[in-house]
Every structure is written in C-alpha cells, then in structure tokens.
Design an enzyme around this catalytic site. Structure first.
Site, short mmCIF file in Angstrom:
data_model
loop_
_atom_site.label_atom_id
_atom_site.label_comp_id
_atom_site.label_asym_id
_atom_site.label_seq_id
_atom_site.Cartn_x
_atom_site.Cartn_y
_atom_site.Cartn_z
N ASN A 250 0.79 -1.24 0.00
CA ASN A 250 0.00 0.00 0.00
C ASN A 250 0.82 1.29 0.00
O ASN A 250 0.36 2.30 -0.51
CB ASN A 250 -1.05 -0.02 1.11
CG ASN A 250 -0.46 -0.04 2.48
OD1 ASN A 250 0.65 -0.55 2.68
ND2 ASN A 250 -1.16 0.50 3.44
N GLU B 220 4.52 -4.16 12.07
CA GLU B 220 3.60 -3.03 11.87
C GLU B 220 2.39 -3.59 11.14
O GLU B 220 2.46 -3.86 9.94
CB GLU B 220 4.28 -1.94 11.02
CG GLU B 220 5.54 -1.35 11.65
CD GLU B 220 5.25 -0.42 12.82
OE1 GLU B 220 4.09 0.00 12.99
OE2 GLU B 220 6.19 -0.13 13.59
N CYS C 117 -3.19 1.63 6.55
CA CYS C 117 -3.36 0.93 7.83
C CYS C 117 -4.06 1.79 8.88
O CYS C 117 -4.67 1.26 9.81
CB CYS C 117 -2.01 0.45 8.35
SG CYS C 117 -0.77 1.71 8.27
#
Ligand code: NAP
Length: 481
Positions: A158, A254, A288
């Site tokens: 992303n 993460e 995210c």
C-alpha cells in the site's frame, strides 16, 4: 507495419548485480489488467544467495563512518528528488494509486530518507553513574549502539516506497545490511530504489532485493539464522506467522487496524468533514490508519452524516493516472468481492448504505454506512477498502468504549473542544498514538509509529527504528587499578 510490445523484464538485485532469475511472472495493473513487467519469482536458492550477499557485505558496511552512511542517504534523497515524477508513475501503475496521492508518497519517502540521513549522525549512547551502586566506584560506563547485522525487510503493497524507506533508511543509517522482499503486487518501486542506491554509493550487497511468493521467499528470510531481525509491515495474520517462526530474532511488526475517530458535541463540523472524508477514502481506504469507524455525539449525528455523504459524493473515481482521480481500483479483484460482501453482510444485519456499496470495474465506489452493529465485519475487522461506518453515541465515554472494543490498536482520533475529555481520551484509548483534533490517519515520518494489541509490536519513525535495529553494548572502564 505491426508493432510488438516488449514487456520490461526486471531482474533480481543481489550483491550489487542485476541477476537473471530462474523464473518470471507477469505483473498486471490492478486498474486495467495491462501487463506492466515480467517480475522474478525467486527460488529458495536465490533467496539464499541474497542472504549470503548481505552477510558478506557486513564487513564493508561496518567500515563506513557515520558521515559516509549519512552521505549515501543524502545522495539517495537527491536522486529521488530528480526522479520524483518517475517514482510517482511507478507507484501509480503498480498499486493503482491515484497519481496525486502517489506524488504525495514520493514526497514523504524523500522526507523519510532525509530523516535517516540526519539520524545516521546522531546515534548516541549514554554514560552511566555506576558509583550509584556500592562497588561501582571509579568505573566509567558508557553504552553504544551497534548494528544487528542482516535485516530482513518484508513490506506491503500500500505504500511501496515509503514503507520500504522506513526499513531501508534506518538500516543503512545504523550500518546494517538488508534483504528486502517487497509485496508481489508492488515490486517495481523497490527495484527502482535499488537502482538509485547503487548510484548513491551503497556498497555491493548492502541492499538485496528479491521478489517472489511471501510464503516461499519471505519464509526463507524469516527462518534463516543468519538474519538478525525481521522488520515486517503487513497483515496481522502474516505478522503472527512470522513472529511464531522468527525464533530469537528481533521482530518489528507493523500490522493492521480498524482505526476510529470520535466527534464530540461541540465541534464545528464544517472544519472537519473534508479531513474525515480524506482519511476514509485516501488510496481507496487501503491505508493501515484509514478512517474506518466514526463515532459521533448524538446531538451532531444527523448533520455529520448528511455533510459527510455530500462530500463523499464529490469524489472522482477512475484511472489512477488521471490527475483528477481521487479513488481508483482496489489492489485485486478478490478484494473488490470481499469488500462488497462485507458491506452486504452489514446491510443484512441492520446497517444502512448511504452511498456507494457498488463497483465500477475494480473500483469500489466510496461507501458510507450508518447504524452498523459492532460485530459486523466492516466494523470489527480491517476492511482495507473505501468504506466507512458512522454510528451515533451518547457520550465521549461511550465512544471510547466503542473504539477500544477492537482487536486492533494503531491510532485513534478525537475531535473535541473540551480539554478534559481530550486528556481523558489520551489516557483511555488503547492505541499506539492518539490524535487530538485530528483523524487517526495523521502521520509524519519521524514520529514514533506502531500499535498495540493485534496492530503489532515495536515502533517505526526513523529514530525509533534506529533503536530497534541496533544492539545496545555496555563498556565499563575500571580505573581502580
Ligand atoms: P500481507 O498480505 O500481509 O503481505 C505483506 C508482505 O508479507 C508481502 O511482501 C507478502 O508477500 C509477505 N508475506 C506473505 N506471506 C508471508 C509469509 N508466510 N512469510 C513471510 N512473508 C509473507 O499484507 P498486504 O496485503 O501487502 O498489506 C496490507 C496489510 O498491511 C494491511 O493489514 C495493513 O493494515 C498492513 N499495513 C500496516 C502498516 C503499519 O505501519 N502498521 C502500514 C501499511 C500496511 P506477497 O506479496 O508475495 O504475498
């Protein structure tokens, strides 16, 4: 005369050389299915070669002084600035990221490497008063940060440049070597980075880029004992698997979230609506810390929904390479089907679709849902698509409970003019970062960034990643003798 289109064949980057792979696979545009390039599908043996090269390059990296590592990163910054438009086009094509958003990512990538170049020169230890303990008299003690060795970096699709920068930047700053395995859908930006770092003067083998299935190549990096740390950004499912296989390696994870914002009763909606819509639909919600859940005080609820839906309807959907596009295709057709199925599930359980809920090719139209039950997937799981749910709450305390009712805890936001409610929220919200009077989607690249619960462990943001990527060594000088 007919023209044959030649597809670019990308090679592996191992030990400072562009190496032909045994096998290649086509890379398709998520937007229109066009073939963008032939990408190496590395074998286990090729992954091993990349790790061998990173191990061997440790000697050269250790010899570099801090100012030399900093200079390599500064050279990279300059090269990225010169090639910014090319970099943005690569991201736009491989990720279907709207060009204007892709330009924003490149600008942030440049920032990230600038911070890394600065940080390389500021890796401090400390002196300790050992004489605070009986027996510690006349001993000088100090700490220093040493590189861990080989860093295995596994990255998602992303933010294919900036999230790689959050791993490669601090790894170089600290004198580590790297094996980078980017997401299969977005390999071109990592290979482009390798090209630039080669020009920037990085020693051969200090960065190796290999592509191929995460389950094969990624797994090899995770399980090889010569790799000292895994820095992973991606889904919680893969993160958990990595953690379970990494043994004693250091791991930074993460992971995902279903980020939320709280809107209190005293807020001027016109000042926040645009920002909230941007947070929900930027890069199709594939962020995210995308704004997925909104809890609005009942006094402002109807007005908020009305204004939010009106602003959402202004968004332009379409080709990522069109300058006017705000929202483009999701990363895969499977994701389009999944997101729409989750919207349907919410609707069947009492939610109302205020706009969107449909597709146009691989573009899911920006979707706003209201009255969503907490156990609907669009609420309790990470959607990673252009949907947002807006629910009414009776108080900020109730909203905090809703936000915390989640497996995830990356960032959360609260809009309020009441300092007590803001400070209370900063205490009570179970997340890695609380944004007061902003959406949870806020991030600049030097702030500590990471989550709690299933959103991960460890922190990025260059200074914090430097700590994760170094070993603290203690030196004690005894001058009693
Ligand atoms: P993903 O499916 O978890 O993939 C991430 C990376 O892991 C890819 O390079 C993938 O390779 C690799 N991989 C897959 N299976 C593996 C395995 N068994 N062992 C080792 N590596 C493996 O995630 P994604 O779909 O690319 O990205 C979306 C996710 O990333 C979301 O959950 C999002 O929230 C999260 N994310 C978190 C942050 C953060 O900073 N917290 C930032 C951005 C994104 P392949 O591509 O070859 O499968």
């Amino acid at each position: 005369m007919t023209q044959t289109r030649v597809t670019k064949r990308q090679n592996l980057f191992i030990n400072g050389e562009w190496k032909e792979a045994e096998e290649y696979t086509p890379l398709y545009s998520p937007y229109n299915g066009e073939i963008l390039a032939e990408i190496p599908k590395a074998s286990i043996q090729e992954a091993d070669e990349a790790i061998d090269a990173a191990v061997a390059a440790q000697t050269a990296m250790k010899k570099l002084a801090a100012h030399e590592r900093s200079e390599i990163l500064s050279n990279l910054v300059q090269l990225l600035e010169e090639n910014a438009e090319k970099a943005a086009e690569i991201i736009a094509k491989e990720a279907a990221k709207p060009l204007t958003t892709a330009r924003g990512e490149v600008a942030r990538t440049i920032q990230t490497y600038k911070f890394a170049a600065q940080e390389a020169n500021h890796i401090y230890g400390e002196t300790l008063p050992l004489d605070a303990a009986p027996g510690g008299e006349k001993r000088l003690a100090y700490t220093k940060h040493e590189p861990l060795g080989v860093i295995g970096a596994i990255t998602p699709f992303n933010f294919p440049m900036n999230l790689v920068a959050h791993k490669v930047g601090p790894a170089i700053a600290t004198g580590n070597t790297i094996v980078l395995k980017p997401a299969s859908q977005t390999p071109l930006s990592s290979y482009f980075l390798a090209e630039l770092l080669e020009k920037a003067g990085l020693p051969a083998g200090a960065l190796n880029v290999i592509t191929g299935s995460g389950r094969v190549v990624g797994d090899r990096i995770v399980t090889d004992d010569r790799v000292s740390m895994i820095t992973f950004t991606g889904s919680p499912e893969v993160g958990k698997e990595i953690r379970s296989k990494a043994g004693l390696k250091r791991t930074t994870l993460e992971l995902g979230s279903n980020a939320a914002v709280i809107v209190d009763e005293d807020v001027d909606l016109d000042r926040i609506i645009g920002r909230c819509v941007q947070g929900a639909f930027g890069f199709q919600g594939q962020v995210c810390i995308s704004l997925q859940r909104v809890y609005v005080h009942e006094k402002l609820y109807d007005a908020f929904v009305e204004k939010f839906v009106a602003k959402t309807k202004e968004l332009v959907t379409g080709d990522p390479l069109d300058e006017k596009t705000d929202v483009s295709a999701l990363i895969s057709e499977g994701d389009v089907d999944r997101v729409l199925a989750w919207v349907k599930e919410a609707e069947e359980n009492g939610a109302e679709v205020k706009t969107g809920g449909k597709r146009d090719g691989n573009v899911v139209l920006p979707t706003v849902l209201t009255n969503v039950p907490a156990d609907a997937k669009v609420s309790c799981q990470e959607v990673f698509g252009p949907t947002v749910m807006i629910n009414s709450v009776k108080s900020v305390d109730d909203a905090i409970a809703e936000v915390n009712n989640s497996r995830y805890g990356l960032q959360a936001g609260i809009y309020t003019n009441n300092i007590h409610k803001a400070m209370n929220a900063s205490d009570e919200l179970e997340v890695g970062g609380v944004m007061i009077n902003d959406i949870p989607t806020f991030r600049v690249d030097h702030m500590p960034y990471g989550g709690v619960k299933e959103s991960g462990t460890g922190r990025e943001g260059i200074k914090y990643a430097v700590e994760e990527m170094t070993e603290l060594k203690l030196v004690v000088v005894n001058h009693n003798i």
